[in-house]
Design a protein around this motif. Sequence first.
Motif, PDB file in Angstrom:
ATOM      1  N   VAL A 181     -30.102   3.327 -14.454  1.00 17.72           N
ATOM      2  CA  VAL A 181     -30.008   4.697 -14.956  1.00 17.72           C
ATOM      3  C   VAL A 181     -31.156   4.880 -15.954  1.00 17.72           C
ATOM      4  O   VAL A 181     -31.070   4.430 -17.100  1.00 17.72           O
ATOM      5  N   PRO A 182     -32.286   5.505 -15.542  1.00 19.68           N
ATOM      6  CA  PRO A 182     -33.462   5.590 -16.413  1.00 19.68           C
ATOM      7  C   PRO A 182     -33.304   6.604 -17.541  1.00 19.68           C
ATOM      8  O   PRO A 182     -32.668   7.641 -17.378  1.00 19.68           O
ATOM      9  N   GLN A 183     -33.892   6.281 -18.693  1.00 16.25           N
ATOM     10  CA  GLN A 183     -33.888   7.149 -19.865  1.00 16.25           C
ATOM     11  C   GLN A 183     -35.320   7.246 -20.387  1.00 16.25           C
ATOM     12  O   GLN A 183     -36.018   6.238 -20.442  1.00 16.25           O
ATOM     13  N   GLN A 184     -35.738   8.434 -20.798  1.00 11.17           N
ATOM     14  CA  GLN A 184     -37.053   8.599 -21.409  1.00 11.17           C
ATOM     15  C   GLN A 184     -36.858   8.819 -22.910  1.00 11.17           C
ATOM     16  O   GLN A 184     -36.364   9.858 -23.331  1.00 11.17           O
ATOM     17  N   ILE A 185     -37.278   7.838 -23.694  1.00 13.17           N
ATOM     18  CA  ILE A 185     -37.054   7.852 -25.141  1.00 13.17           C
ATOM     19  C   ILE A 185     -38.359   7.510 -25.852  1.00 13.17           C
ATOM     20  O   ILE A 185     -39.014   6.532 -25.491  1.00 13.17           O
ATOM     21  N   PRO A 186     -38.767   8.273 -26.871  1.00 12.64           N
ATOM     22  CA  PRO A 186     -39.988   7.959 -27.624  1.00 12.64           C
ATOM     23  C   PRO A 186     -39.881   6.616 -28.339  1.00 12.64           C
ATOM     24  O   PRO A 186     -38.767   6.142 -28.638  1.00 12.64           O
ATOM     25  N   ALA A 187     -41.030   6.018 -28.650  1.00  8.35           N
ATOM     26  CA  ALA A 187     -41.071   4.683 -29.257  1.00  8.35           C
ATOM     27  C   ALA A 187     -40.220   4.584 -30.514  1.00  8.35           C
ATOM     28  O   ALA A 187     -39.493   3.600 -30.708  1.00  8.35           O
ATOM     29  N   GLY A 188     -40.298   5.592 -31.362  1.00 11.67           N
ATOM     30  CA  GLY A 188     -39.596   5.541 -32.632  1.00 11.67           C
ATOM     31  C   GLY A 188     -38.086   5.515 -32.522  1.00 11.67           C
ATOM     32  O   GLY A 188     -37.388   5.163 -33.488  1.00 11.67           O
ATOM     33  N   ASP A 189     -37.545   5.873 -31.352  1.00 13.75           N
ATOM     34  CA  ASP A 189     -36.089   5.943 -31.173  1.00 13.75           C
ATOM     35  C   ASP A 189     -35.528   4.798 -30.334  1.00 13.75           C
ATOM     36  O   ASP A 189     -34.306   4.720 -30.133  1.00 13.75           O
ATOM     37  N   VAL A 190     -36.401   3.916 -29.834  1.00 16.97           N
ATOM     38  CA  VAL A 190     -35.946   2.881 -28.910  1.00 16.97           C
ATOM     39  C   VAL A 190     -35.005   1.887 -29.585  1.00 16.97           C
ATOM     40  O   VAL A 190     -33.944   1.549 -29.042  1.00 16.97           O
TER      41      VAL A 190
END
Length: 361
Positions: A191-200
């Motif tokens: 289940v792919p998610q697109q999350i910015p680096a700062g929130d990983v």
Amino acid sequence: MQRRSFLKNTAVAAGAGTIAAPSLAQAQATVNWRLASSFPKTLDTIAGSADHFVKRVAQLTGGKFLIRQFAAGEIVPGLQVMDAVQAGTVEIGHTPAYYYFGKDPTFAFDCAVPFGLTSRQQTAWFDQGGGRELLREFYKGYGIVNFMGGNTGTQMGGWYRKEIRSVADLKGLKMRVAGFAGRVMERMGVVPQQIPAGDVYAALEKGTIDAAEWVGPYDDEKLGLARVAPFYYSPGWWEAGPQLSFYVNAKEWDKLPKQFQAAIEAASYECHVVMQAEYDTKNPGALARLMKNGAKLRNFSKDVMDAAYKQSTQVMEEEAAKNAKFRKIYEPWKRFRHDQNQWASVAEATMQNYLISSGRK
């Protein structure tokens, strides 16, 4: 006498030219631009490339072309840099093109596609293999002029809470992975998610996701991902040589004096080379530290790699069948990849594999 007169006049003319050049430079009005980055300042290598870029542009123009850099979130979120450049909110951006996969998967060729080109091959394709021309034509539709903006080299396959021994272990896994990789992983049960680096990190810590890929040891160490997902997999088959880009608003580009355009071209190319060198230098030490502190290094099994390759090829062929813009780049790109891999197998891969397998130091 005529010869002496000619030489005297020539010297005077040459001297006048020598004086005129700096006078023209001094007469040039200062240009001020803003640059939006997709990365937080804490990632000093990938974000630092843009910092290096703006300094070099200023140096190359005698301080007449000044670009102020803004980190992700300071003007726009990291995933909206292209939109900001296109709209003219900022004149220039630093970003990976595959962030805009949702607009058109063709963007990925300016960064990375699954089982794509290595860093050297990507640079060769863009600079000498026709990639620049193909991509520039594509970007015209978005009012953008694109330039190479760095490369990380082959990335890691990410951090996982549990071991991934087979394709079955991917079923239902919530993972921070985007673009083509996300589409391929989805077919493999992720289940792919697109999350910015700062929130990983926060997403992993809270259990919002079960796994995350970012870049490689140096940046991953800074994000602290090993503390919340200890299994570290390789390789990142979706990013063999991901290239970053500098996006310039086409209208603003056309307004620039030729000298300033040349400064952007030179500085972006320099930053492209420097980023790869930095990662190659910093990653070995970072990986050693990560493993010393508990990271568990693993390689994806052959069945996982084979399944990923099969699905990747299928996804790209399907996209080419329905997307003319994608197909126009994909076909010559695919031929280039084939030729490059044939050549790599002759000398470089043979040499590298020998040194690795024999344990030579």
